[in-house]
Each structure stands twice: as structure tokens, then as C-alpha cells.
Design an enzyme around this catalytic site. Structure first.
Site, PDB file in Angstrom:
ATOM      1  N   LYS A   1       5.345  11.268   3.082  1.00 37.70           N
ATOM      2  CA  LYS A   1       4.060  11.275   3.509  1.00 37.70           C
ATOM      3  C   LYS A   1       3.645  11.728   5.065  1.00 37.70           C
ATOM      4  CE  LYS A   1       0.763   9.852   1.427  1.00 37.70           C
ATOM      5  NZ  LYS A   1      -0.011  10.461   0.270  1.00 37.70           N
TER       6      LYS A   1
ATOM      7  N   TYR B   1       9.868   8.342   0.438  1.00 45.96           N
ATOM      8  CA  TYR B   1       8.455   8.057   0.170  1.00 45.96           C
ATOM      9  C   TYR B   1       7.726   8.242   1.516  1.00 45.96           C
ATOM     10  CZ  TYR B   1       3.808   6.287  -0.359  1.00 45.96           C
ATOM     11  OH  TYR B   1       2.299   6.153  -0.442  1.00 45.96           O
TER      12      TYR B   1
ATOM     13  N   THR C   1      -0.690   6.920   4.100  1.00 42.20           N
ATOM     14  CA  THR C   1      -0.068   5.416   3.890  1.00 42.20           C
ATOM     15  C   THR C   1       0.095   4.799   5.536  1.00 42.20           C
ATOM     16  OG1 THR C   1       1.563   3.866   3.443  1.00 42.20           O
ATOM     17  CG2 THR C   1       2.051   6.115   3.707  1.00 42.20           C
ATOM     18  N   ASP C   2       0.073   3.466   5.613  1.00 37.57           N
ATOM     19  CA  ASP C   2       0.625   2.878   6.907  1.00 37.57           C
ATOM     20  C   ASP C   2       2.216   3.089   7.032  1.00 37.57           C
ATOM     21  OD1 ASP C   2       1.147   0.902   4.801  1.00 37.57           O
ATOM     22  OD2 ASP C   2       0.390  -0.819   5.900  1.00 37.57           O
ATOM     23  N   GLU C   3       2.699   3.292   5.679  1.00 36.31           N
ATOM     24  CA  GLU C   3       4.493   3.100   5.572  1.00 36.31           C
ATOM     25  C   GLU C   3       4.895   3.943   6.812  1.00 36.31           C
ATOM     26  OE1 GLU C   3       6.136   2.404   1.771  1.00 36.31           O
ATOM     27  OE2 GLU C   3       4.266   1.449   1.164  1.00 36.31           O
TER      28      GLU C   3
HETATM   29  P1  NAD Z   1      -0.409   6.706  -8.360  1.00 33.99           P
HETATM   30  O1  NAD Z   1       0.846   6.794  -8.220  1.00 33.99           O
HETATM   31  O2  NAD Z   1      -1.136   5.484  -8.901  1.00 33.99           O
HETATM   32  O3  NAD Z   1      -1.284   7.984  -8.729  1.00 33.99           O
HETATM   33  C1  NAD Z   1      -0.859   9.207  -8.221  1.00 33.99           C
HETATM   34  C2  NAD Z   1      -1.659  10.239  -9.313  1.00 33.99           C
HETATM   35  O4  NAD Z   1      -1.494  11.558  -8.674  1.00 33.99           O
HETATM   36  C3  NAD Z   1      -1.320  10.244 -10.617  1.00 33.99           C
HETATM   37  O5  NAD Z   1      -2.405  10.339 -11.521  1.00 33.99           O
HETATM   38  C4  NAD Z   1      -0.425  11.464 -10.798  1.00 33.99           C
HETATM   39  O6  NAD Z   1      -0.496  12.037 -12.215  1.00 33.99           O
HETATM   40  C5  NAD Z   1      -0.918  12.613 -10.102  1.00 33.99           C
HETATM   41  N1  NAD Z   1       0.051  13.277  -9.389  1.00 33.99           N
HETATM   42  C6  NAD Z   1       1.380  13.171  -9.216  1.00 33.99           C
HETATM   43  N2  NAD Z   1       1.866  14.315  -8.759  1.00 33.99           N
HETATM   44  C7  NAD Z   1       1.221  15.264  -9.148  1.00 33.99           C
HETATM   45  C8  NAD Z   1       1.149  16.741  -8.881  1.00 33.99           C
HETATM   46  N3  NAD Z   1       1.960  17.344  -8.493  1.00 33.99           N
HETATM   47  N4  NAD Z   1      -0.050  17.443  -9.131  1.00 33.99           N
HETATM   48  C9  NAD Z   1      -1.282  16.651  -9.468  1.00 33.99           C
HETATM   49  N5  NAD Z   1      -1.221  15.350  -9.477  1.00 33.99           N
HETATM   50  C10 NAD Z   1      -0.091  14.682  -9.441  1.00 33.99           C
HETATM   51  O7  NAD Z   1      -0.855   6.546  -6.646  1.00 33.99           O
HETATM   52  P2  NAD Z   1      -1.823   5.613  -5.905  1.00 33.99           P
HETATM   53  O8  NAD Z   1      -1.290   4.220  -5.915  1.00 33.99           O
HETATM   54  O9  NAD Z   1      -3.179   5.687  -6.625  1.00 33.99           O
HETATM   55  O10 NAD Z   1      -2.046   6.298  -4.737  1.00 33.99           O
HETATM   56  C11 NAD Z   1      -2.976   7.523  -4.216  1.00 33.99           C
HETATM   57  C12 NAD Z   1      -2.614   7.891  -2.891  1.00 33.99           C
HETATM   58  O11 NAD Z   1      -2.766   6.915  -1.832  1.00 33.99           O
HETATM   59  C13 NAD Z   1      -1.183   8.509  -2.710  1.00 33.99           C
HETATM   60  O12 NAD Z   1      -1.332   9.538  -1.670  1.00 33.99           O
HETATM   61  C14 NAD Z   1      -0.594   7.464  -2.100  1.00 33.99           C
HETATM   62  O13 NAD Z   1       0.503   7.899  -0.914  1.00 33.99           O
HETATM   63  C15 NAD Z   1      -1.673   6.609  -1.334  1.00 33.99           C
HETATM   64  N6  NAD Z   1      -1.461   5.508  -0.750  1.00 33.99           N
HETATM   65  C16 NAD Z   1      -1.181   4.527  -1.805  1.00 33.99           C
HETATM   66  C17 NAD Z   1      -0.969   3.203  -1.566  1.00 33.99           C
HETATM   67  C18 NAD Z   1      -0.848   1.969  -2.601  1.00 33.99           C
HETATM   68  O14 NAD Z   1      -0.902   0.961  -2.247  1.00 33.99           O
HETATM   69  N7  NAD Z   1      -1.040   2.401  -3.939  1.00 33.99           N
HETATM   70  C19 NAD Z   1      -1.064   2.492  -0.157  1.00 33.99           C
HETATM   71  C20 NAD Z   1      -1.147   3.663   0.860  1.00 33.99           C
HETATM   72  C21 NAD Z   1      -1.500   4.905   0.419  1.00 33.99           C
HETATM   73  P1  TYD Z   2       5.467  -2.090  -3.981  1.00 35.69           P
HETATM   74  O1  TYD Z   2       4.221  -2.626  -4.607  1.00 35.69           O
HETATM   75  O2  TYD Z   2       6.899  -1.508  -4.327  1.00 35.69           O
HETATM   76  O3  TYD Z   2       4.581  -1.485  -2.748  1.00 35.69           O
HETATM   77  P2  TYD Z   2       5.244  -1.040  -1.263  1.00 35.69           P
HETATM   78  O4  TYD Z   2       6.826  -0.694  -1.269  1.00 35.69           O
HETATM   79  O5  TYD Z   2       4.670   0.398  -1.307  1.00 35.69           O
HETATM   80  O6  TYD Z   2       4.950  -1.685  -0.051  1.00 35.69           O
HETATM   81  O7  TYD Z   2       6.160  -3.241  -3.269  1.00 35.69           O
HETATM   82  C1  TYD Z   2       5.469  -4.486  -2.399  1.00 35.69           C
HETATM   83  C2  TYD Z   2       6.676  -5.451  -1.720  1.00 35.69           C
HETATM   84  O8  TYD Z   2       6.987  -6.096  -2.783  1.00 35.69           O
HETATM   85  C3  TYD Z   2       7.645  -4.728  -1.301  1.00 35.69           C
HETATM   86  O9  TYD Z   2       7.936  -5.625   0.060  1.00 35.69           O
HETATM   87  C4  TYD Z   2       8.996  -4.779  -2.180  1.00 35.69           C
HETATM   88  C5  TYD Z   2       8.494  -5.837  -2.895  1.00 35.69           C
HETATM   89  N1  TYD Z   2       8.976  -5.983  -4.211  1.00 35.69           N
HETATM   90  C6  TYD Z   2       9.676  -7.078  -4.938  1.00 35.69           C
HETATM   91  O10 TYD Z   2       9.944  -7.939  -4.495  1.00 35.69           O
HETATM   92  N2  TYD Z   2       9.742  -6.906  -6.202  1.00 35.69           N
HETATM   93  C7  TYD Z   2       9.475  -6.156  -6.956  1.00 35.69           C
HETATM   94  O11 TYD Z   2       9.558  -5.944  -8.419  1.00 35.69           O
HETATM   95  C8  TYD Z   2       8.731  -4.821  -6.433  1.00 35.69           C
HETATM   96  C9  TYD Z   2       8.031  -4.015  -7.295  1.00 35.69           C
HETATM   97  C10 TYD Z   2       8.218  -4.770  -5.234  1.00 35.69           C
END
Ligand code: NAD
Ligand code: TYD
Length: 360
Positions: free
Chosen positions: A166, A162, A136-138
Site C-alpha cells: 500500500k 500488505y 491505510t494508516d498501516e
Molecule cells: P476487501 O478485501 O473487502 O475488498 C477488496 C475488493 O477488491 C474485493 O471486492 C476484490 O474482489 C477486489 N479486488 C481484489 N483484487 C482485485 C483486482 N486485481 N482487480 C479488481 N478488483 C480486485 O477490502 P476492503 O476492506 O473493502 O478495503 C478496501 C480498500 O481500503 C483497500 O484498498 C484497503 O487497502 C483499504 N483499507 C481497508 C481497511 C479496512 O479496515 N478494511 C483499512 C484501511 C484501508
Molecule cells: P485485522 O482485522 O486482520 O486487521 P489489521 O491487521 O489490518 O489491523 O486484525 C485486527 C487486529 O486483531 C490485529 O492486531 C490482529 C488481531 N487479530 C487477532 O488477534 N485474531 C484474529 O483472528 C485476527 C483475524 C486478528
């Protein structure tokens, strides 16, 4: 036939990636999806591909070294694409330990299993075997100067449990590349949106609440900025990095779509008003009156923004979906899959919602 081991493939981005890969490569690849099925994992996301001969689902925890090693022993895995993680910042603030376990120990377990399966007696690796770690960019922290962007060279500065977990997992992947010449890449992407996102994250939560006439919670002043990336563009970027990218490199994948949270919520309201038919009784409830400012998230990062220059120059990838188009497709998808959301928000979700938002 090339075999992919996808971890976390029942989650949001993982399931979109699996759909993308089958659409692109059809029967010429095989995918094994390993997922523990936590609250975020949902096999409904993969219903339309589950009967394919070239797809296998295995329920396992990535921290379970025995189970993961067995998968490598029984299958000739060519590519690992590692998505599995705990992914929600708010949950990490309440329960950091599960983030350490899955995101750090789970990643190291995956690295060890792939290394053991791929390493040759002379310390080199089976040719064309690669591991891609999705991050992630975080990990880069928060930008304060409006002219700054995250580059691959930006110093790591994670703030939430989180992003710290990561960052730690990224460092382990880097350490394996540096120490063992382990064949890997890291991608750091911005906030994804699109189909199959669990409704704890801003966009699907807003859509779901608005449809139910419930308050739309905005943390703090609503001016925090995220850089939104359409999930299918991300899936394409991951595949392109694995095929065209230079091994051992990190690539940032961003949407060039910076928006304040309040703008996102207002856009969703407008889009729902456009897409809901006039005779839908919910239409009259969907309005900006639902917007409710609530206590800010602890340690809330102000702005994330990626400059995806390197991936464009070296790999030829760029974000194809502009936000206006992507959000319309997303809202439409949720309207057409209300049963999917209803299943997600039954059971444990109600308890989560109470814990997170009651008296906030
Ligand atoms: P998500 O939470 O939707 O899905 C995570 C999946 O991993 C789920 O299916 C869960 O069952 C599985 N999982 C969790 N713990 C596990 C374990 N111990 N063993 C096996 N499986 C397990 O997440 P996502 O949004 O699809 O994110 C996927 C990846 O991308 C993550 O690594 C996250 O850090 C990264 N990422 C996500 C975002 C975003 O905006 N969603 C942005 C940047 C990076
Ligand atoms: P989120 O979707 O949780 O992603 P991330 O924290 O990984 O960026 O949140 C996106 C942005 O929205 C973040 O600045 C937090 C804000 N947010 C709210 O304002 N209200 C909400 O109910 C949620 C879930 C997030």
C-alpha cells in the site's frame, strides 16, 4: 450526470461506499463498479442496488490495462474512487506476490488509464475530473509512544507485505501528482468495521466463531491497539474529501476509537449476549471461555492511531459513530444476515481457516 468509476466495489468498504452514494445522491449520479471478484468480492453485497439504471457492474482485473482503458474509452468517467486491493495482512505474510501485483501494478494501471483519458494536449486535465486513492494508516508503521498519533506528515514505515504494497501504491499516486500534476487525493484510514466485512478480519471472525461456539483466536497478548472507524463514516469522509478537500492533498481518516484487541473481543461477546434472544440455544455458548490466545502474527504492529485533525479542519469531517453504537449496529447486522456469512464461509474459507489457524 456525474459518472463514478469505483474499483473493488464488491468488497467490504467499496460496497458500503456505493450504498452510501446512492443514498446520498440517488439518481443524480452514475456508478460503474469494476471488480475482479476475488474471494473478498461478493455481489450479494450489492443485491439491493444491482437493478438500478444508474449502476453498472463490470468484472475485470485492475491489472488488465486493456480492459481498464476500454472502460475509460466507452464512458466519460468524472471520478475514480480506487478501493480494489488485496487487504488482509495475514494473507500477505503467506502470499506477498499477489499484493505486489494488485496493490502496486493494479494502482499504476488505474493511474495510467485515468491519465490517458483525462489529460489534454497542453498537459492540463479535463476540468473537475479527480482520482481518489484509498489507503491505510498501516503505511505509517507502529506507534510506541502512547502520546503519539499518525499525522499526514508522519514518515512512512511499513512492516508487513500488505502495508509495504500500500505504501508503494501511495508513492506512485504521489509521483503522478508531482510529476504530471495528475488530479488526485490520497486518504489513509484506520481499521474499518461494519456490515459486509469478510469474516477473516477480527470483528466479523469473532462474531461468526462465537455464534458457532468456536474458539476466538487472540494473537499474542491481545493488547495490540487499533483505531476503529465505522465504515459508513468512512464512506462519508471519502465523498467529502473528493468534494471539499484540496486537490493533491492527503487526508487521514480515523475513528478516534482506540481499543485493544482483547477489549474488542470482550465487547462483542457482551453485545451478542445482549442481542441474542433467551431462547436461542447459541446464547449459552457465547462466553469469554471461548477466548484462546494463539501464536502472535509475524511482525505484528503494536498500535495504530490517527489524529484526524486535518480532515476536520479543512473538510469538516469527523467520526460520527462512537464505538459502542457502531459495534451494536454491526453485531445486529450480522445476526440479521446469517445467510450472508454462511455463503462467505462455505467453500474456500474452510481451507483458509485450516491454513491460518490449525496448530497455531
Ligand atoms: P476487501 O478485501 O473487502 O475488498 C477488496 C475488493 O477488491 C474485493 O471486492 C476484490 O474482489 C477486489 N479486488 C481484489 N483484487 C482485485 C483486482 N486485481 N482487480 C479488481 N478488483 C480486485 O477490502 P476492503 O476492506 O473493502 O478495503 C478496501 C480498500 O481500503 C483497500 O484498498 C484497503 O487497502 C483499504 N483499507 C481497508 C481497511 C479496512 O479496515 N478494511 C483499512 C484501511 C484501508
Ligand atoms: P485485522 O482485522 O486482520 O486487521 P489489521 O491487521 O489490518 O489491523 O486484525 C485486527 C487486529 O486483531 C490485529 O492486531 C490482529 C488481531 N487479530 C487477532 O488477534 N485474531 C484474529 O483472528 C485476527 C483475524 C486478528
Amino acid at each position: 450526470m456525474r459518472t463514478y468509476l469505483v474499483t473493488g466495489g464488491a468488497g467490504f468498504i467499496g460496497s458500503n461506499y456505493i450504498h452510501y452514494m446512492f443514498k446520498k445522491y440517488g439518481d443524480s449520479i452514475r456508478i460503474i463498479n469494476v471488480d475482479k471478484l476475488t474471494y473478498a468480492g461478493n455481489l450479494e453485497n450489492l443485491k439491493d442496488i444491482e437493478d438500478r439504471d444508474n449502476y453498472t457492474f463490470i468484472r475485470a482485473d485492475i491489472c488488465d490495462a486493456e480492459a481498464i482503458n476500454k472502460i475509460f474509452e466507452e464512458n466519460d468517467i468524472d471520478r475514480v474512487v480506487h478501493f480494489a486491493a488485496e487487504s488482509h495482512v495475514d494473507r500477505s505474510i503467506k502470499h506477498p506476490m499477489v499484493f505486489v501485483k494488485t496493490n502496486v501494478l493494479g494502482t499504476v494501471t488505474m493511474l495510467n488509464a485515468a491519465k490517458a483519458a483525462w489529460e489534454l494536449p497542453d498537459g492540463t486535465y479535463k476540468p473537475d475530473h479527480k482520482f481518489l486513492h484509498v489507503s491505510t494508516d498501516e503505511v505509517y508503521g507502529s506507534l510506541s509512544n502512547p502520546e503519539d498519533y499518525f499525522y499526514e506528515t508522519t514518515k512512512y514505515d511499513p512492516h508487513s507485505p500488505y502495508s509495504a504494497s500500500k505504501a508503494s501504491s501511495d508513492f506512485f499516486v504521489k509521483a503522478y501528482m508531482d510529476t504530471y500534476k495528475f488530479p488526485a487525493n490520497i486518504t489513509n484510514c484506520s481499521n474499518n468495521y461494519g456490515p459486509y466485512q469478510f469474516p477473516e478480519k477480527l470483528i466479523p471472525l469473532t462474531i461468526n466463531n462465537a455464534l458457532h461456539g468456536k474458539a476466538l483466536p487472540i494473537y499474542g497478548d491481545g493488547k495490540n491497539i487499533r483505531d476503529w472507524l465505522y465504515v459508513e463514516d468512512h464512506a462519508k469522509g471519502i465523498d467529502m474529501v473528493q468534494e471539499e478537500g484540496k486537490l493533491f492533498e492527503t487526508y487521514n481518516i480515523g475513528g478516534h476509537n482506540e481499543r485493544q484487541n482483547i477489549q474488542i473481543v470482550k465487547t462483542i461477546i457482551k453485545t451478542l449476549q445482549e442481542l441474542l434472544p433467551d431462547d436461542d440455544p447459541r446464547k449459552k455458548n457465547v462466553s469469554e471461555d471461548l477466548i484462546t490466545y494463539v501464536t502472535d502474527r509475524k511482525g505484528h504492529d503494536r498500535r495504530y492511531a490517527i489524529a484526524p485533525d486535518k480532515i476536520k479542519a479543512e473538510v469538516g469531517w469527523y467520526p460520527e459513530t462512537c464505538f459502542e453504537e457502531g459495534i451494536k449496529k454491526t453485531v445486529k447486522w450480522y445476526l440479521e444476515h446469517e445467510e450472508w456469512i454462511d455463503h462467505c464461509v462455505s467453500g474456500d474459507y474452510q481451507k483458509y481457516y485450516e491454513d491460518m489457524y490449525k496448530n497455531r
